[in-house]
Design an enzyme around this catalytic site. Structure first.
Site, PDB file in Angstrom:
ATOM      1  N   GLY A   1       0.946  -8.903   1.126  1.00 42.50           N
ATOM      2  CA  GLY A   1       1.328  -9.700  -0.034  1.00 42.50           C
ATOM      3  C   GLY A   1       2.746  -9.421  -0.479  1.00 42.50           C
ATOM      4  N   GLY A   2       3.117  -8.150  -0.539  1.00 42.81           N
ATOM      5  CA  GLY A   2       4.464  -7.786  -0.955  1.00 42.81           C
ATOM      6  C   GLY A   2       5.522  -8.299  -0.003  1.00 42.81           C
TER       7      GLY A   2
ATOM      8  N   CYS B   1      -3.644   4.003  -5.883  1.00 44.07           N
ATOM      9  CA  CYS B   1      -2.558   3.942  -4.906  1.00 44.07           C
ATOM     10  C   CYS B   1      -2.098   5.334  -4.499  1.00 44.07           C
ATOM     11  CB  CYS B   1      -1.387   3.133  -5.458  1.00 44.07           C
ATOM     12  SG  CYS B   1      -0.891   3.614  -7.117  1.00 44.07           S
TER      13      CYS B   1
ATOM     14  N   GLU C   1      -2.816   2.923   5.948  1.00 45.70           N
ATOM     15  CA  GLU C   1      -3.620   3.094   4.742  1.00 45.70           C
ATOM     16  C   GLU C   1      -4.988   2.440   4.909  1.00 45.70           C
ATOM     17  OE1 GLU C   1      -3.177   2.320  -0.055  1.00 45.70           O
ATOM     18  OE2 GLU C   1      -2.398   0.808   1.322  1.00 45.70           O
TER      19      GLU C   1
ATOM     20  N   GLU D   1       5.292  -2.514  -4.987  1.00 47.23           N
ATOM     21  CA  GLU D   1       4.577  -1.303  -4.578  1.00 47.23           C
ATOM     22  C   GLU D   1       3.476  -1.752  -3.636  1.00 47.23           C
ATOM     23  OE1 GLU D   1       1.086   1.375  -6.217  1.00 47.23           O
ATOM     24  OE2 GLU D   1       2.673   1.102  -7.708  1.00 47.23           O
TER      25      GLU D   1
END
Length: 531
Positions: free
Chosen positions: A248-249, A305, A398, A268
């Site tokens: 998305g970022g 996060c 991640e 972020e």
């Protein structure tokens, strides 16, 4: 002026509550695995453009308000959020599956950071005023009068995060810091908690009216991803705040950089927050460190996060005790509701992809199975060795949920090579004695500093203090700009730029730069800090 009455299903274009003219959707209740009856409607491109146009009209008015006026606005927002009472918490519980205590604390964090920025504005020195008075007789050339301060960028688009329905959402840190800087905000609500977003949006609009802010200083939009990208592409938008997935970022960053006028995206995105553990740190308290790790991995169902998703453990006689304790704590933990079905499915897929890799073993998983008809994440810890970790780059990716991978390293060189192979992170942690760090052949602080925005000596990274000294950011892909923080007073610097007034009459200067210093702030005058 009165704010238009609003229901949960409402967007706000400036002070006006509106129904979106786009597609309908419903809020998902993860703990019950069902949808709420209320229907929400996305705004159309035309409605989104109207919100930006209102923000653009409001900007020159809002930017010229005094710091005290903007501080009062932030304080009004905090009070209006608190006035929502139990209704806000109950709605957030339904839409997120998070417990009442967690959300009550998150509401306090939200109002607390609004008040923190209000205090920053009232003190005033954050504008970084710098003054070089004219030197008309200087040889060989005179110097003109130069006065510099930080000024707001313009309208900002902010995206809500899925994992913090309040503190990183409608009135969260991005919104608070942008409004503090003097930038109107167009907020794109997260579809995981639309009712919660509408309630907080109503509170902000009510605060704007009570504080006498210009119409358009804040808008809340339920919108599709396509419409959201159109917001980022709008020429009147000058910056973007985002907390979410790497995909998305990066999509937003691509849009922002392909505009005729590229703009900054403060995103972020992803982090595994490595923990490096030396033998000396667990020689006397292996059980305590292992228990702390297990608690940090499972905190919030691993949906922070800053959850530690990767551990590098230097092999020693204490290793077995450490691993046995971690396994015991994980087996005793229980599956818990995740934020939405998509996050749960991605978590399960990520764990499965890692556990089937050659050389990866399951150290332990929760003995209680997740319910198949629920959105539950089952805690699990995996192990591997340094050579296998280095040969499988996907193990450093991640996995958003209650899991971690422990990499057992036989030498410091192995451990250093593993750390050097990592991408950028939000945090990194060292568990070691001072002697181990001092006598090491590697500069561990420098190694980790190069990879993260915050390095901890002991402890675990879950928990981000909202304060002046906090850095919540890091090298790519933890964030899109490692020079910034999204938490703490430093977050305001994302939404301002330096501007210099040259040879202006004193009466035409902003108060922060006038000779008399009517605000009484700290200023740099010819290299000397003074009031």
């Amino acid at each position: 002026m009165n704010v238009t009455p609003a229901s949960l299903t409402t967007s706000f274009i400036g002070n006006e509550a509106v129904a979106g003219n786009g597609d309908f959707f419903q809020a998902f209740v993860p703990i019950r695995h069902e949808y709420l009856a209320d229907e929400f409607s996305n705004v159309t491109s035309g409605q989104a453009n109207l919100a930006v146009e209102k923000a653009a009209t409001a900007f020159p008015i809002y930017a010229k308000l005094t710091s005290t006026q903007r501080a009062d606005f932030l304080l009004f927002i905090a009070s209006e959020i608190e006035a929502l009472g139990d209704e806000l918490i109950e709605q957030a519980v339904l839409e997120s599956g998070l417990p009442v205590a967690r959300l009550t604390g998150e509401r306090g964090r939200t109002t607390g950071q609004l008040r923190m920025f209000a205090n920053l504005l009232r003190e005033g020195s954050w504008v970084d005023a710098r003054i070089n008075p004219a030197l008309p007789n200087r040889q060989p050339l005179p110097r003109p009068d130069l006065r510099r301060m930080l000024v707001p960028l313009g309208p900002v688009v902010v995206f809500g995060a899925s994992n913090f329905p309040l503190a990183f959402s409608v009135a969260g840190g991005d919104t608070a810091s942008a409004l503090a800087a003097g930038c109107p905000v167009i907020f794109k609500a997260h579809p995981s908690h639309p009712g919660t977003s509408s309630l907080v949006g109503k509170a902000i609009v009510s605060a704007a009216v009570k504080a006498g802010m210009p119409d358009g200083v804040f808008s809340l939009l339920h919108a599709s991803n396509e419409t959201a990208q159109e917001l980022v592409a709008h020429p009147a938008v000058k910056a973007v705040g985002f907390t979410g997935s790497r995909a998305g970022g990066m999509a937003l960053l691509k849009v922002a950089q392909s505009r005729p006028e590229p703009i900054p995206v403060y995103a972020e995105m992803s982090a595994v927050n490595p923990v490096v553990i030396f033998p000396g740190a667990i020689q006397k308290n292996a059980v305590a460190v292992a228990s702390g790790l297990a608690a940090s991995v499972t905190l919030g169902v691993g949906q922070f996060c800053t959850n530690p998703g990767l551990v590098f453990l230097l092999d020693s006689p204490q290793t077995e005790v450490f691993l046995e304790t971690v396994a015991e704590r994980i087996r005793a933990s229980a599956p818990a509701t995740m934020l939405n079905a998509g996050i749960c499915q991605n978590y399960q897929r990520g764990v499965q992809n890692s556990r089937v890799l050659p050389g990866v073993h399951v150290l332990a998983e929760a003995e209680t199975d997740a319910e198949t008809n629920r959105t539950e994440g089952k805690p699990i810890v995996l192990t591997t060795t340094a050579p296998l970790f280095l040969s499988s780059p996907a193990l450093a990716d991640e996995i958003f949920g209650p899991t971690t991978l422990i990499v057992v390293c036989h030498t410091e060189t192995d451990m250093a090579e593993c750390v050097e192979s990592l991408e950028g992170q939000l945090t990194a942690t060292i568990y070691a004695t001072s002697d181990e760090i001092s006598s090491s052949g590697f500069d561990w602080v420098a190694l980790l500093q190069a990879k993260a925005g915050r390095v901890l000596f002991g402890g675990f990274p879950t928990g981000v203090e909202v304060s002046e000294a906090m850095t919540h950011g890091g090298p790519f892909p933890a964030t899109s700009d490692s020079r910034t923080t999204s938490v703490g007073t430093g977050a305001i610097l994302r939404f301002v730029r330096p501007f210099t007034y040259q040879s202006f009459p004193d009466e035409l200067l902003p108060p922060a730069l006038q000779n008399a210093n009517p605000l009484g702030i700290w200023r740099n005058v010819d290299g000397v800090m003074m009031k």
